[in-house]
Design a protein around this motif. Sequence first.
Motif, PDB file in Angstrom:
ATOM      1  N   SER A   5      11.804  12.426 -34.880  1.00  0.00           N
ATOM      2  CA  SER A   5      12.836  12.019 -33.930  1.00  0.00           C
ATOM      3  C   SER A   5      12.794  12.926 -32.698  1.00  0.00           C
ATOM      4  CB  SER A   5      14.211  12.029 -34.599  1.00  0.00           C
ATOM      5  OG  SER A   5      15.195  11.489 -33.754  1.00  0.00           O
ATOM      6  N   HIS A   6      13.886  13.634 -32.417  1.00  0.00           N
ATOM      7  CA  HIS A   6      13.937  14.524 -31.261  1.00  0.00           C
ATOM      8  C   HIS A   6      13.729  15.980 -31.678  1.00  0.00           C
ATOM      9  CE1 HIS A   6      17.903  14.023 -33.065  1.00  0.00           C
ATOM     10  NE2 HIS A   6      18.166  15.249 -32.687  1.00  0.00           N
ATOM     11  N   ASN A   7      13.284  16.192 -32.907  1.00  0.00           N
ATOM     12  CA  ASN A   7      13.132  17.538 -33.452  1.00  0.00           C
ATOM     13  C   ASN A   7      11.676  17.993 -33.467  1.00  0.00           C
ATOM     14  OD1 ASN A   7      15.962  17.682 -34.120  1.00  0.00           O
ATOM     15  ND2 ASN A   7      15.510  16.284 -35.802  1.00  0.00           N
ATOM     16  N   ALA A   8      11.475  19.215 -33.903  1.00  0.00           N
ATOM     17  CA  ALA A   8      10.130  19.785 -33.965  1.00  0.00           C
ATOM     18  C   ALA A   8       9.358  19.237 -35.167  1.00  0.00           C
ATOM     19  CB  ALA A   8      10.216  21.309 -34.045  1.00  0.00           C
ATOM     20  N   MET A   9       8.036  19.445 -35.161  1.00  0.00           N
ATOM     21  CA  MET A   9       7.145  18.895 -36.180  1.00  0.00           C
ATOM     22  C   MET A   9       7.556  19.203 -37.622  1.00  0.00           C
ATOM     23  SD  MET A   9       4.546  19.989 -38.398  1.00  0.00           S
ATOM     24  CE  MET A   9       3.987  21.536 -37.667  1.00  0.00           C
ATOM     25  N   PRO A  10       8.049  20.411 -37.959  1.00  0.00           N
ATOM     26  CA  PRO A  10       8.423  20.657 -39.361  1.00  0.00           C
ATOM     27  C   PRO A  10       9.525  19.743 -39.878  1.00  0.00           C
ATOM     28  CG  PRO A  10       8.159  22.730 -38.186  1.00  0.00           C
ATOM     29  CD  PRO A  10       8.109  21.654 -37.157  1.00  0.00           C
ATOM     30  N   ASP A  11      10.242  19.067 -38.984  1.00  0.00           N
ATOM     31  CA  ASP A  11      11.317  18.171 -39.397  1.00  0.00           C
ATOM     32  C   ASP A  11      10.851  16.731 -39.593  1.00  0.00           C
ATOM     33  OD1 ASP A  11      13.361  20.086 -39.449  1.00  0.00           O
ATOM     34  OD2 ASP A  11      13.615  19.963 -37.286  1.00  0.00           O
ATOM     35  N   ASN A  12       9.545  16.502 -39.599  1.00  0.00           N
ATOM     36  CA  ASN A  12       9.034  15.158 -39.847  1.00  0.00           C
ATOM     37  C   ASN A  12       9.579  14.620 -41.171  1.00  0.00           C
ATOM     38  OD1 ASN A  12       7.322  13.951 -37.879  1.00  0.00           O
ATOM     39  ND2 ASN A  12       5.809  15.552 -38.250  1.00  0.00           N
ATOM     40  N   GLY A  13       9.932  13.347 -41.164  1.00  0.00           N
ATOM     41  CA  GLY A  13      10.427  12.702 -42.371  1.00  0.00           C
ATOM     42  C   GLY A  13      10.031  11.243 -42.367  1.00  0.00           C
ATOM     43  N   ILE A  14      10.527  10.511 -43.342  1.00  0.00           N
ATOM     44  CA  ILE A  14      10.212   9.087 -43.464  1.00  0.00           C
ATOM     45  C   ILE A  14      11.442   8.275 -43.086  1.00  0.00           C
ATOM     46  CG2 ILE A  14       9.520   7.242 -45.030  1.00  0.00           C
ATOM     47  CD1 ILE A  14       8.096   9.327 -46.720  1.00  0.00           C
ATOM     48  N   ILE A 144      11.817  10.532 -15.948  1.00  0.00           N
ATOM     49  CA  ILE A 144      12.256   9.915 -17.201  1.00  0.00           C
ATOM     50  C   ILE A 144      11.748  10.781 -18.351  1.00  0.00           C
ATOM     51  CG2 ILE A 144      12.004   7.931 -18.744  1.00  0.00           C
ATOM     52  CD1 ILE A 144      13.716   7.289 -16.341  1.00  0.00           C
ATOM     53  N   ALA A 145      12.640  11.094 -19.299  1.00  0.00           N
ATOM     54  CA  ALA A 145      12.255  11.888 -20.468  1.00  0.00           C
ATOM     55  C   ALA A 145      12.532  11.108 -21.743  1.00  0.00           C
ATOM     56  CB  ALA A 145      13.017  13.211 -20.500  1.00  0.00           C
ATOM     57  N   HIS A 146      11.517  11.008 -22.601  1.00  0.00           N
ATOM     58  CA  HIS A 146      11.692  10.420 -23.923  1.00  0.00           C
ATOM     59  C   HIS A 146      11.754  11.525 -24.965  1.00  0.00           C
ATOM     60  CE1 HIS A 146      10.843   6.717 -21.936  1.00  0.00           C
ATOM     61  NE2 HIS A 146       9.597   7.020 -21.689  1.00  0.00           N
ATOM     62  N   ASP A 147      12.123  11.180 -26.183  1.00  0.00           N
ATOM     63  CA  ASP A 147      11.986  12.122 -27.291  1.00  0.00           C
ATOM     64  C   ASP A 147      10.770  11.720 -28.104  1.00  0.00           C
ATOM     65  OD1 ASP A 147      13.122   9.798 -28.294  1.00  0.00           O
ATOM     66  OD2 ASP A 147      14.303  10.833 -29.821  1.00  0.00           O
ATOM     67  N   GLY A 148      10.497  12.447 -29.175  1.00  0.00           N
ATOM     68  CA  GLY A 148       9.255  12.267 -29.907  1.00  0.00           C
ATOM     69  C   GLY A 148       9.013  10.865 -30.425  1.00  0.00           C
ATOM     70  N   ASP A 149      10.050  10.219 -30.972  1.00  0.00           N
ATOM     71  CA  ASP A 149       9.845   8.863 -31.486  1.00  0.00           C
ATOM     72  C   ASP A 149      10.198   7.803 -30.447  1.00  0.00           C
ATOM     73  OD1 ASP A 149      12.584   9.145 -31.573  1.00  0.00           O
ATOM     74  OD2 ASP A 149      12.829   8.428 -33.614  1.00  0.00           O
ATOM     75  N   ALA A 150      10.501   8.254 -29.233  1.00  0.00           N
ATOM     76  CA  ALA A 150      10.617   7.397 -28.046  1.00  0.00           C
ATOM     77  C   ALA A 150      11.753   6.384 -28.114  1.00  0.00           C
ATOM     78  CB  ALA A 150       9.296   6.675 -27.773  1.00  0.00           C
ATOM     79  N   ASP A 151      12.804   6.669 -28.893  1.00  0.00           N
ATOM     80  CA  ASP A 151      13.946   5.760 -28.860  1.00  0.00           C
ATOM     81  C   ASP A 151      15.008   6.225 -27.869  1.00  0.00           C
ATOM     82  OD1 ASP A 151      14.912   7.904 -30.292  1.00  0.00           O
ATOM     83  OD2 ASP A 151      15.444   6.772 -32.084  1.00  0.00           O
ATOM     84  N   ARG A 152      14.818   7.411 -27.285  1.00  0.00           N
ATOM     85  CA  ARG A 152      15.784   7.930 -26.326  1.00  0.00           C
ATOM     86  C   ARG A 152      15.204   7.959 -24.912  1.00  0.00           C
ATOM     87  NH1 ARG A 152      19.129  13.013 -28.953  1.00  0.00           N
ATOM     88  NH2 ARG A 152      19.333  12.173 -31.055  1.00  0.00           N
ATOM     89  N   CYS A 153      16.099   7.971 -23.951  1.00  0.00           N
ATOM     90  CA  CYS A 153      15.726   8.106 -22.551  1.00  0.00           C
ATOM     91  C   CYS A 153      16.820   8.871 -21.824  1.00  0.00           C
ATOM     92  CB  CYS A 153      15.523   6.735 -21.905  1.00  0.00           C
ATOM     93  SG  CYS A 153      15.356   6.792 -20.097  1.00  0.00           S
ATOM     94  N   LEU A 154      16.470  10.017 -21.272  1.00  0.00           N
ATOM     95  CA  LEU A 154      17.334  10.704 -20.319  1.00  0.00           C
ATOM     96  C   LEU A 154      16.585  10.720 -18.987  1.00  0.00           C
ATOM     97  CD1 LEU A 154      18.847  13.718 -22.297  1.00  0.00           C
ATOM     98  CD2 LEU A 154      19.860  11.495 -21.827  1.00  0.00           C
ATOM     99  N   ALA A 155      17.298  10.977 -17.912  1.00  0.00           N
ATOM    100  CA  ALA A 155      16.670  10.897 -16.597  1.00  0.00           C
ATOM    101  C   ALA A 155      17.034  12.105 -15.746  1.00  0.00           C
ATOM    102  CB  ALA A 155      17.080   9.602 -15.900  1.00  0.00           C
ATOM    103  N   VAL A 156      16.286  12.254 -14.660  1.00  0.00           N
ATOM    104  CA  VAL A 156      16.507  13.312 -13.679  1.00  0.00           C
ATOM    105  C   VAL A 156      16.433  12.655 -12.304  1.00  0.00           C
ATOM    106  CG1 VAL A 156      15.515  15.398 -12.652  1.00  0.00           C
ATOM    107  CG2 VAL A 156      15.600  15.162 -15.136  1.00  0.00           C
TER     108      VAL A 156
END
Length: 353
Positions: A5-14, A144-156
């Motif tokens: 999701s929006h976390n670091a690699m060790p937080d990978n899950g299913i 435009i900024a996404h998070d790791g799984d690309a379901d989010r969008c923030l902007a500048v």
Amino acid sequence: MLSASHNAMPDNGIKFFARGGHKLADELEDRIEAVYEEHRTGAPWDRPTGAGVGRVRDYDEGFDKYVAHLIGVLPNRLDGLKIVLDEAHGAASRVSPEAFSRAGAEVITIGAEPDGLNINDGCGSTHLEMLKAAVVEHGADLGIAHDGDADRCLAVDHTGAEVDGDQILAVLALAMREAGTLRGETVVATVMSNLGFKLAMEREGLTLVQTAVGDRYVLESMKENGFALGGEQSGHVIVLDHATTGDGTLTGLMLAARVAATGKSLAELAAVMERLPQILINVKDVDKSRVATSGELAAAVTEAERELGSTGRVLLRSSGTEPLVRVMVEAADIEQARSVAQRLADVVKSALG
């Protein structure tokens, strides 16, 4: 899917999805988790092995079909816009730059070299510093900024100022109303949305429906009532006519399309709402199960709400994954918000610690 999701690699899950790309109901997720826990603690499990597990196949045409879908739902092209994209070294690293480029934008990418380890590492929607600097450096119209799984969008915006999910929702709500696609003249958001967003929607004559925190609850309300737009302050925006859940690339494209269509800067468009000062304090190592039953805490909240009046609000929420309580306070004045939030946090610690 596998996701951090929006976390670091060790937080990978299913993460599980239903047929058609829809999120599972809470009850079904609970059943899956219960079965997993049974087998994890020793119950026999006749699970598949070897060839019985299945096969992995590449779906090469999926990339082009997805990009074509994204371009196809845009109300107008992005010609003339220079846009910086931060892909968080994640799922949007190929798709997002391709879609924005095909839509006519001049694209500059950062955080678009995933190696399986660097997802969300100092970049993406939870780390906007690099994007802000890049937008200013390149003289871009927006970022435009996404998070790791690309379901989010923030902007500048072009000045490097952040445009959060509430502001994006506000901009898209007005665009969709103008286009006649904002069903019920209604937007769905969570109770964590900034009070400034609620006030802006009221001023614009739109209805705001608020749900519990979590995109699944936003989506449930939208599907149940036939609404077209909803989302969270974190940038998880759902445009239900074109996606089954949050899609950061789609959100970014629609936001950029509004900039292109109006000829206004993102800063001008985002000014439709004023973000009231918001203070969030995480109070750790407390008994979060007693938030709703503590008389001392209830009295403190009542007093805080009386002090803030109609220009502020208080929200106490137990974390769903950690032993902590989140204290959120909004007020017209940042110092008042900070003072009230700290006072409530102290009461949470003493009453529930």
